[in-house]
Design a protein around this motif. Structure first.
Motif, PDB file in Angstrom:
ATOM      1  N   SER A   1       0.849  -1.209   0.000  1.00 61.54           N
ATOM      2  CA  SER A   1       0.000   0.000   0.000  1.00 61.54           C
ATOM      3  C   SER A   1       0.882   1.256   0.000  1.00 61.54           C
ATOM      4  O   SER A   1       0.584   2.236  -0.702  1.00 61.54           O
ATOM      5  N   THR A   2       1.949   1.221   0.766  1.00 66.60           N
ATOM      6  CA  THR A   2       2.864   2.371   0.843  1.00 66.60           C
ATOM      7  C   THR A   2       3.517   2.618  -0.523  1.00 66.60           C
ATOM      8  O   THR A   2       3.636   3.771  -0.982  1.00 66.60           O
ATOM      9  N   ILE A   3       3.925   1.529  -1.167  1.00 71.65           N
ATOM     10  CA  ILE A   3       4.600   1.636  -2.465  1.00 71.65           C
ATOM     11  C   ILE A   3       3.645   2.213  -3.517  1.00 71.65           C
ATOM     12  O   ILE A   3       4.012   3.124  -4.281  1.00 71.65           O
ATOM     13  N   GLU A   4       2.412   1.710  -3.553  1.00 69.21           N
ATOM     14  CA  GLU A   4       1.433   2.221  -4.524  1.00 69.21           C
ATOM     15  C   GLU A   4       1.153   3.701  -4.281  1.00 69.21           C
ATOM     16  O   GLU A   4       1.008   4.481  -5.225  1.00 69.21           O
ATOM     17  N   CYS A   5       1.081   4.083  -3.007  1.00 74.70           N
ATOM     18  CA  CYS A   5       0.849   5.488  -2.665  1.00 74.70           C
ATOM     19  C   CYS A   5       2.048   6.331  -3.121  1.00 74.70           C
ATOM     20  O   CYS A   5       1.885   7.412  -3.706  1.00 74.70           O
ATOM     21  N   PHE A   6       3.226   5.814  -2.883  1.00 73.50           N
ATOM     22  CA  PHE A   6       4.468   6.495  -3.283  1.00 73.50           C
ATOM     23  C   PHE A   6       4.527   6.668  -4.812  1.00 73.50           C
ATOM     24  O   PHE A   6       4.884   7.734  -5.319  1.00 73.50           O
ATOM     25  N   TYR A   7       4.157   5.615  -5.558  1.00 71.53           N
ATOM     26  CA  TYR A   7       4.167   5.707  -7.030  1.00 71.53           C
ATOM     27  C   TYR A   7       3.236   6.821  -7.519  1.00 71.53           C
ATOM     28  O   TYR A   7       3.558   7.557  -8.450  1.00 71.53           O
ATOM     29  N   GLN A   8       2.059   6.924  -6.897  1.00 72.50           N
ATOM     30  CA  GLN A   8       1.106   7.972  -7.315  1.00 72.50           C
ATOM     31  C   GLN A   8       1.703   9.359  -7.093  1.00 72.50           C
ATOM     32  O   GLN A   8       1.652  10.224  -7.974  1.00 72.50           O
ATOM     33  N   ILE A   9       2.283   9.527  -5.905  1.00 76.85           N
ATOM     34  CA  ILE A   9       2.740  10.860  -5.503  1.00 76.85           C
ATOM     35  C   ILE A   9       3.983  11.293  -6.278  1.00 76.85           C
ATOM     36  O   ILE A   9       4.266  12.475  -6.429  1.00 76.85           O
ATOM     37  N   THR A  10       4.731  10.310  -6.784  1.00 73.39           N
ATOM     38  CA  THR A  10       5.968  10.645  -7.490  1.00 73.39           C
ATOM     39  C   THR A  10       5.823  10.448  -9.009  1.00 73.39           C
ATOM     40  O   THR A  10       6.822  10.311  -9.719  1.00 73.39           O
ATOM     41  N   ASP A  11       4.579  10.399  -9.487  1.00 72.01           N
ATOM     42  CA  ASP A  11       4.285  10.287 -10.927  1.00 72.01           C
ATOM     43  C   ASP A  11       4.879   9.032 -11.564  1.00 72.01           C
ATOM     44  O   ASP A  11       5.241   9.034 -12.749  1.00 72.01           O
ATOM     45  N   MET A  12       4.984   7.967 -10.811  1.00 74.87           N
ATOM     46  CA  MET A  12       5.578   6.738 -11.357  1.00 74.87           C
ATOM     47  C   MET A  12       4.532   5.740 -11.864  1.00 74.87           C
ATOM     48  O   MET A  12       4.908   4.688 -12.415  1.00 74.87           O
ATOM     49  N   VAL A  13       3.252   6.061 -11.668  1.00 70.86           N
ATOM     50  CA  VAL A  13       2.217   5.101 -12.073  1.00 70.86           C
ATOM     51  C   VAL A  13       2.300   4.729 -13.564  1.00 70.86           C
ATOM     52  O   VAL A  13       2.214   3.551 -13.905  1.00 70.86           O
ATOM     53  N   PRO A  14       2.506   5.708 -14.454  1.00 72.27           N
ATOM     54  CA  PRO A  14       2.561   5.326 -15.877  1.00 72.27           C
ATOM     55  C   PRO A  14       3.661   4.304 -16.180  1.00 72.27           C
ATOM     56  O   PRO A  14       3.513   3.487 -17.087  1.00 72.27           O
ATOM     57  N   SER A  15       4.737   4.327 -15.408  1.00 73.72           N
ATOM     58  CA  SER A  15       5.799   3.358 -15.684  1.00 73.72           C
ATOM     59  C   SER A  15       5.615   2.045 -14.915  1.00 73.72           C
ATOM     60  O   SER A  15       6.272   1.052 -15.224  1.00 73.72           O
ATOM     61  N   LYS A  16       4.724   2.035 -13.939  1.00 72.69           N
ATOM     62  CA  LYS A  16       4.540   0.824 -13.128  1.00 72.69           C
ATOM     63  C   LYS A  16       3.238   0.102 -13.470  1.00 72.69           C
ATOM     64  O   LYS A  16       3.153  -1.112 -13.333  1.00 72.69           O
ATOM     65  N   HIS A  17       2.211   0.852 -13.821  1.00 72.37           N
ATOM     66  CA  HIS A  17       0.936   0.234 -14.203  1.00 72.37           C
ATOM     67  C   HIS A  17       0.901   0.088 -15.722  1.00 72.37           C
ATOM     68  O   HIS A  17       1.801   0.541 -16.436  1.00 72.37           O
ATOM     69  N   LEU A  18      -0.189  -0.525 -16.219  1.00 73.91           N
ATOM     70  CA  LEU A  18      -0.282  -0.776 -17.659  1.00 73.91           C
ATOM     71  C   LEU A  18      -0.703   0.463 -18.445  1.00 73.91           C
ATOM     72  O   LEU A  18      -0.442   0.564 -19.639  1.00 73.91           O
ATOM     73  N   SER A  19      -1.402   1.387 -17.766  1.00 74.49           N
ATOM     74  CA  SER A  19      -1.865   2.592 -18.463  1.00 74.49           C
ATOM     75  C   SER A  19      -1.988   3.718 -17.449  1.00 74.49           C
ATOM     76  O   SER A  19      -1.615   3.551 -16.286  1.00 74.49           O
TER      77      SER A  19
END
Lengths: 416, 222
Positions: A367-385
């Motif tokens: 949960s912490t990692i997913e929250c961190f990805y959102q806040i640091t704009d990393m979702v596009p590189s970690k999720h599929l879209s």
């Protein structure tokens, strides 16, 4: 008085159940750190000055002190280490312990590794192992497993709050469908399909009003989170770190039946609270975290959350405990889908425990990692879209939850 | 179930030691303490992955200590609670020290409770732990024993599962004496004699619909 604590990186292994692609716990820990190093090339294992290990059950692990195997596999012999265990809130509690270590000034760079291997036994045996974290003298013996305790609590909560089975079923569908955008999630890897509220309603009974798709997944997985002082974060990852601006940890009774009128709660919140329906430790730890982060109106000031959806009912109960709605507004809050991706406070865009999975010791870290990805704009590189990206997320909440609400932690992460 | 009476031996003088004069064995057939034993393995077709099967079984002694009277009471068909002599709070499940911080961990006293309770909340389980699967569906209630400040979980028998309701009056019913083992499973709840189920409604129909497949499923492994 205290130093700022930052989340600077982290990763999980894929979450699974069964024989698919498992590295070993120590191999999984190594792979999580390797992925973190790809994200932060400046980060070296030599920088770490404390390791905190997050693991729930040696029943699942069939190995006492398994953290010693991981620690020496990582080449960290000589470095201080200890393990934190706190039921379902093991991950949150490990993060809490690690954050205190940085805050105190005694440590600068702390690694947290969490894991659980719940597929070492059958599902029904696994349920019984988890239920051994209830008071076995009184509850396990009477057919009790956690979904049954939660169902009994939720049944009354739903009646008291005018919430229907369909209202909570939307959460079961939401989190699984969010997971379809996240390739490491157990739902994506094992089931790989979108589901509807009807599918949740038609899934098999677990314990009324909870059905199969209202429940989280039993999982195997490993996670790694790197936290540190701001000086270190600026040095290794100046553009992508989050600050832990608030945190809280609280407790409640082990047996849910003991909290109808517990003196400590009555003193703090008045009589008949939390009853068997509310999560007093969630409210209390959220209040601590909000105060520390200066949050007055959580619904307006928090952009999204990664919270402990062990059951769709408990995610709904958590919304209320976090102060996002009250007894008059919670039913409409659910019907308006306020926590879906298209709305104002998305919850569990990463998939949550129902979609990503719930390998207990790794869960709060996931949960912490997913929250961190959102806040640091990393979702596009970690999720599929970008479908599960919360646009311009500035502030997220991480929630980790144990027992029947027996230990709960909340963290406020902000973009620095 | 066999009962063994043990002869009294000399007591240890320096510390107070319980001397166990009664022992019952009710070990199910086939339960053995094997300790750690590897019982098999499997290897994937490509030869890259190996799983090994470990059997681990251990006899534990649950030492009830100061809580013993509650569990011994179950053997005798009694529900014991505890009460704080300072503030009067009373509990089933028991507390050997008071929970009020003002009472400063005051030791509590034992009090025999009436065999009456009330449903605080309930659920109908269609799935459970391995040792309970054959008893499904289970109506589990949290019942408040009359006079207690807390609720205790147990099964509700003698009712169609969909008829259970909040606040319904209950009686506590014990198993026949020879079947009791000193655990909470020695008793269950049943509706009080005065209670009548309410007419069918939408929610009851829903529960009935949800548990139908559970009955069929349980038949397959009985």
């Amino acid at each position: 008085m205290t130093r700022k604590v930052c989340v600077v990186g982290g990763a999980t292994t894929p979450f699974d159940y069964g024989p698919t692609g498992f590295e070993s716990i120590e191999g999984g820990a190594a792979e999580c750190i390797r992925e973190t190093q790809e994200d932060i090339p400046e980060f070296s294992l030599r920088d770490i000055d404390l390791m905190v290990y997050s693991h729930f059950s040696v029943h699942f692990g069939h190995q006492l002190a398994a953290e010693w195997i991981i620690h020496d596999h990582l080449g960290l012999v000589g470095l201080p280490h200890y393990r934190v265990e706190n039921g379902g809130n093991t991950g949150g509690s490990a993060l809490y312990a690690a954050a205190l270590a940085v805050m105190s000034g005694h440590h600068d760079v702390v690694g947290i590794v969490g894991w659980e291997t719940m597929d070492s036994v059958t599902q029904s045996q696994g349920s019984e192992f988890i239920a051994m974290a209830s008071d076995i003298r009184y509850e396990l013996m009477v057919g009790g497993i956690y979904p049954i305790y939660y169902a009994a609590m939720a049944n009354k909560w739903m009646k008291d709050n005018n919430v229907t089975e369909e209202d909570v079923a939307t959460i079961g569908a939401k989190n699984r469908n969010n997971a379809m955008d996240n390739p490491k999630t157990q739902w994506y890897r094992n089931e790989n399909r979108y589901i509807t509220v009807e599918d949740v309603m038609n899934s098999r009974l677990i314990s009324y009003p909870i059905k199969k798709y209202d429940c989280c997944l039993m999982s195997r997985g490993v996670a790694f989170v790197l936290i540190c002082s701001e000086e270190y974060a600026k040095k290794v990852n100046p553009d992508r770190y989050a600050t832990i601006d608030g945190m809280g940890l609280s407790s409640c009774t082990i047996r849910a039946g003991d909290r109808l009128n517990f003196p400590g709660w009555t003193e703090q919140y008045g009589p008949n609270y939390p009853e068997m329906t509310e999560f007093g430790a969630c409210r209390n730890s959220a209040e601590q975290a909000y105060k520390m982060a200066g949050i007055k109106n959580p619904l307006k000031e928090i952009d999204f959350g990664e919270i402990h959806d062990a059951f769709s009912t408990s995610e709904a109960q958590i919304y209320k405990a976090l102060g996002l709605a009250d007894e008059n507004t919670i039913a409409q809050f659910l019907r308006d889908e306020r926590t879906h991706m298209h709305s104002d406070i998305p919850m569990n865009p990463g998939g949550g425990l129902m979609g990503y999975g719930h390998p207990v010791g790794a869960t709060g870290l996931m949960s912490t990692i997913e929250c961190f990805y959102q806040i640091t704009d990393m979702v596009p590189s970690k999720h599929l879209s970008r479908k599960t990206e919360v646009p311009d997320a500035e502030c997220g909440i991480v929630n980790s939850h144990a027992g029947t609400g027996t230990s709960i932690s909340n963290f406020i992460l902000r973009r620095h | 179930m066999s009962k063994i009476l043990l002869k009294k031996k000399d007591r240890e003088k320096k510390v107070e030691k319980p001397f166990f004069t009664e022992r019952k064995e009710y070990r199910p057939e086939g339960v053995k303490e094997t300790g750690l034993a590897l019982v098999g393995h499997e290897i994937s077709e490509d030869g890259y992955v190996m799983n090994q099967f470990l059997h681990y079984d251990q006899l534990y002694t649950i030492r009830h200590g100061w809580n013993s009277r509650f569990f011994k009471g179950l053997l005798e068909g009694k529900i014991w609670g505890t009460r704080c002599p300072k503030c009067g709070d009373t509990w089933v499940p028991v507390r050997t020290h008071c929970w009020n911080l003002d009472c400063n961990l005051q030791k509590t006293e034992w009090v025999e409770m009436p065999l009456k309770a009330k449903v605080h909340t309930w659920t109908v389980a269609g799935w459970s732990g391995r040792s309970s699967l054959k008893r499904l569906p289970i109506v589990l209630v949290y019942g408040v024993v009359e006079g207690s400040k807390v609720a205790i979980a147990n099964e509700l028998h003698g009712i169609d599962p969909w008829d259970v309701e909040f606040d319904m009056p209950l009686k506590i019913v014990f198993k026949p004496e020879e079947e009791r083992v000193g655990a909470v499973t020695d008793f269950h709840f049943e509706p009080a004699d005065s209670w009548e189920p309410s007419p069918m409604n939408e929610e009851k129909e829903r529960i009935k619909h949800l548990i139908e497949p559970v009955y069929d499923w349980v038949k397959t492994f009985k």
